[in-house]
Design a protein around this motif. Sequence first.
Motif, short mmCIF file in Angstrom:
data_model
loop_
_atom_site.label_atom_id
_atom_site.label_comp_id
_atom_site.label_asym_id
_atom_site.label_seq_id
_atom_site.Cartn_x
_atom_site.Cartn_y
_atom_site.Cartn_z
N SER A 40 0.66 -1.66 -0.09
CA SER A 40 -0.19 -0.30 0.06
C SER A 40 0.88 0.88 -0.16
CB SER A 40 -0.80 -0.29 1.10
OG SER A 40 -1.73 -0.98 1.63
N ASP A 41 1.71 0.61 0.58
CA ASP A 41 3.12 2.03 0.39
C ASP A 41 3.89 1.77 -0.81
OD1 ASP A 41 1.95 2.08 3.43
OD2 ASP A 41 1.37 3.80 2.68
N LYS A 64 1.83 5.16 -4.49
CA LYS A 64 0.78 4.82 -3.64
C LYS A 64 1.71 4.74 -2.35
CE LYS A 64 -2.06 0.84 -4.26
NZ LYS A 64 -2.79 -0.51 -4.46
N SER A 66 -0.35 5.20 0.87
CA SER A 66 -2.23 5.18 2.15
C SER A 66 -3.13 3.66 1.16
CB SER A 66 -2.09 5.29 3.27
OG SER A 66 -1.16 5.86 3.57
N GLY A 67 -2.01 3.39 0.03
CA GLY A 67 -3.47 2.72 -0.54
C GLY A 67 -4.00 3.81 -1.39
N ASP A 68 -3.14 4.52 -1.84
CA ASP A 68 -4.20 6.06 -2.54
C ASP A 68 -3.01 6.13 -3.65
OD1 ASP A 68 -6.16 5.65 -1.47
OD2 ASP A 68 -5.23 7.77 0.06
N TRP A 69 -3.38 5.49 -4.66
CA TRP A 69 -2.86 6.11 -6.65
C TRP A 69 -1.95 7.22 -6.24
CZ3 TRP A 69 -0.39 2.25 -8.31
CH2 TRP A 69 -0.12 1.09 -8.61
#
Length: 135
Positions: A40-41, A64, A66-69
């Motif tokens: 996630s990182d 990425k 914390s899971g966000d692209w």
Amino acid sequence: MLPRMAFHHLSVKPGECIKVKGQVPPDAKSFALNLGQDASDLILHFNARFDSLGDIKTIVCNSKASGDWGLELRESQFPFEEGEETKICVHFDADEVTVKINGDHTIKFPNRLGLDSAEYFSVEGDFTIKSVKFD
Ligand SMILES: C=CCO[C@@H]1O[C@H](CO)[C@@H](O[C@@H]2O[C@H](CO)[C@H](O)[C@H](OCc3cn(-c4n[nH]c(N)n4)nn3)[C@H]2O)[C@H](O)[C@H]1NC(C)=O
């Protein structure tokens, strides 16, 4: 999708090289290399798209957190051939991640997370791994 191969609990330091040798299948659609703290990182998601998600022979890089692209960057060069063997060397420092392909193509991507050690490396998709060396 489960990665083809994932290494956890690594301690890859700046300047050290991850050398992946493998074969691109003749019908390859897409493969990806991921380097970071965990899935996630990522300081680098390196996605070679032969024909995937509307991209043809395009390398899409991203981070990425914390899971966000993050924001995608698309490369102009595409030094991969279906059916061919390829050598990919990944290393990083505090500022950027460098991907060297077949010894003569270099792609750089900013180290947006500022990681100074990588614990996670994975390979996904259409790539037949021959060897992975950490040195
Ligand atoms: C134009 C419409 C909205 O934009 C699209 O949004 C998609 C979803 O976010 C973007 O695709 C993701 O792009 C991410 C990088 O920014 C990742 O590549 C993500 O796939 C993650 C992934 C790849 N793989 C994988 N690679 N090869 C195989 N077999 N599996 N497994 N997980 C892709 O599903 C895709 O790159 C993006 N396209 C554009 C042009 O921006």
